[in-house]
Motif scaffolding. Structure first.
Motif, PDB file in Angstrom:
ATOM      1  N   LYS A 226       1.141  -0.880   0.270  1.00 55.78           N
ATOM      2  CA  LYS A 226       0.046   0.230   0.294  1.00 55.78           C
ATOM      3  C   LYS A 226       1.120   0.745  -0.752  1.00 55.78           C
ATOM      4  O   LYS A 226       0.908   2.941  -0.519  1.00 55.78           O
ATOM      5  N   ARG A 227       2.039   1.579   0.637  1.00 55.78           N
ATOM      6  CA  ARG A 227       2.959   2.944   1.169  1.00 55.78           C
ATOM      7  C   ARG A 227       3.645   3.247  -0.595  1.00 55.78           C
ATOM      8  O   ARG A 227       3.789   3.820  -0.817  1.00 55.78           O
ATOM      9  N   LEU A 228       3.915   1.786  -1.004  1.00 57.60           N
ATOM     10  CA  LEU A 228       4.513   1.458  -1.780  1.00 57.60           C
ATOM     11  C   LEU A 228       3.778   1.898  -3.470  1.00 57.60           C
ATOM     12  O   LEU A 228       4.438   3.018  -3.957  1.00 57.60           O
ATOM     13  N   LEU A 229       2.796   1.688  -3.442  1.00 57.11           N
ATOM     14  CA  LEU A 229       1.882   1.640  -4.536  1.00 57.11           C
ATOM     15  C   LEU A 229       0.594   2.708  -4.854  1.00 57.11           C
ATOM     16  O   LEU A 229       0.696   3.749  -5.929  1.00 57.11           O
ATOM     17  N   GLN A 230       0.566   3.152  -3.439  1.00 61.29           N
ATOM     18  CA  GLN A 230      -0.625   3.928  -3.473  1.00 61.29           C
ATOM     19  C   GLN A 230      -0.237   5.355  -3.021  1.00 61.29           C
ATOM     20  O   GLN A 230       0.540   5.523  -1.937  1.00 61.29           O
ATOM     21  N   PRO A 231      -1.336   6.509  -4.018  1.00 61.74           N
ATOM     22  CA  PRO A 231      -0.476   7.554  -3.924  1.00 61.74           C
ATOM     23  C   PRO A 231      -1.312   8.074  -2.540  1.00 61.74           C
ATOM     24  O   PRO A 231      -1.971   7.910  -1.912  1.00 61.74           O
ATOM     25  N   ASN A 232      -0.386   9.259  -1.442  1.00 57.71           N
ATOM     26  CA  ASN A 232      -1.149   9.696  -0.593  1.00 57.71           C
ATOM     27  C   ASN A 232      -0.579  10.951  -0.649  1.00 57.71           C
ATOM     28  O   ASN A 232       0.321  11.653  -0.751  1.00 57.71           O
TER      29      ASN A 232
END
Length: 258
Positions: A226-232
């Motif tokens: 999630k941290r690697l692929l989902q924009p934040n």
């Protein structure tokens, strides 16, 4: 003049501003090959800057490690830098905190633990203020409400940036004869990301305080899908803070502030 120029320049070079400029110009010139490439580059950069794993890892590496309360000696004076309240919010019968309230709350905790004998709060007005009450005054009101004796507070209400925080604080302490009596037994309290520049500014004035970084944005890096692929969106803010701080460091060094 330097204050206003730095505000405008820092906005232009922010990661989000760069991405938006690339996308806008590319969209206007989308019929041309270089316009298409500009749009693609803007999208790629936006994905890069919104990656929470990368932004957190960088911020974690930049921020100095926190210090334990019980390992600190007793200091004659704690210097608290402002920049953590919403000075434009009305009514002025309370203190409105932004992110960074640790600068005040941890200073109060140190005071109540007996680690700080007095507290100097430094900070005036921000950009285009809408009320005559300075940030130092607003923060002082909160500290008194939280149990700090008013006689143990020293206010510096003119500073608009980190360099002025240091210069004006040194001037006040010198005029009070405080430096001679306390032998420079000082503790500088500000956000962790801001500590390198703040400490350098105070050292430039002849003050050599110990440091107590607070208000952490980074955490121990932990890689997940999630941290690697989902924009934040928060990652963009982290990059904004880091780039602004790095530009501040470079600029201060070029003009001789540090």
């Amino acid at each position: 003049m330097f204050f206003y120029i730095s505000q405008v320049a820092s906005f232009i070079i922010m990661p989000l501003s760069i991405c938006l400029i690339m996308l806008l110009v590319g969209f206007v010139r989308i019929r041309e090959e270089w316009g298409k490439r500009l749009v693609l580059g803007g999208i790629v950069l936006l994905l890069f800057f919104s990656n929470s794993y990368l932004s957190n890892r960088l911020m974690h590496a930049w921020e100095p490690e926190p210090k334990a309360f019980d390992e600190l000696p007793v200091y004659d004076l704690g210097i608290v830098l402002t920049g953590v309240t919403n000075i434009d919010k009305l009514p002025k019968d309370r203190t409105y905190f932004n992110k960074g309230a640790d600068r005040a709350t941890h200073a109060i905790q140190l005071y109540k633990m007996g680690k700080l004998k007095k507290i100097l709060i430094t900070g005036g007005f921000g950009f285009a203020p809408v009320h005559p009450k300075t940030e130092a005054e607003s923060l002082a009101e909160f500290m008194v409400w939280a149990g700090v004796e008013k006689s143990d507070l020293i206010l510096e209400t003119k500073a608009r940036n980190t360099r002025e925080n240091a210069v004006f604080s040194q001037r006040i302490l010198h005029e009070m004869g405080y430096l001679e009596s306390s032998e420079n037994n000082l503790l500088l309290i500000t956000s962790a990301f801001h500590m390198p520049r703040a400490e350098a500014c105070f050292r430039k004035t002849g003050l050599f305080p110990d440091t107590f970084p607070v208000d952490y944005y980074g955490a121990a890096p932990h890689l997940t899908g999630k941290r690697l692929l989902q924009p934040n969106l928060n990652s963009l803010m982290v990059w904004h803070i880091l780039v602004k701080e790095w530009v501040g460091l470079v600029t201060y060094r070029l003009v001789g502030y540090i």
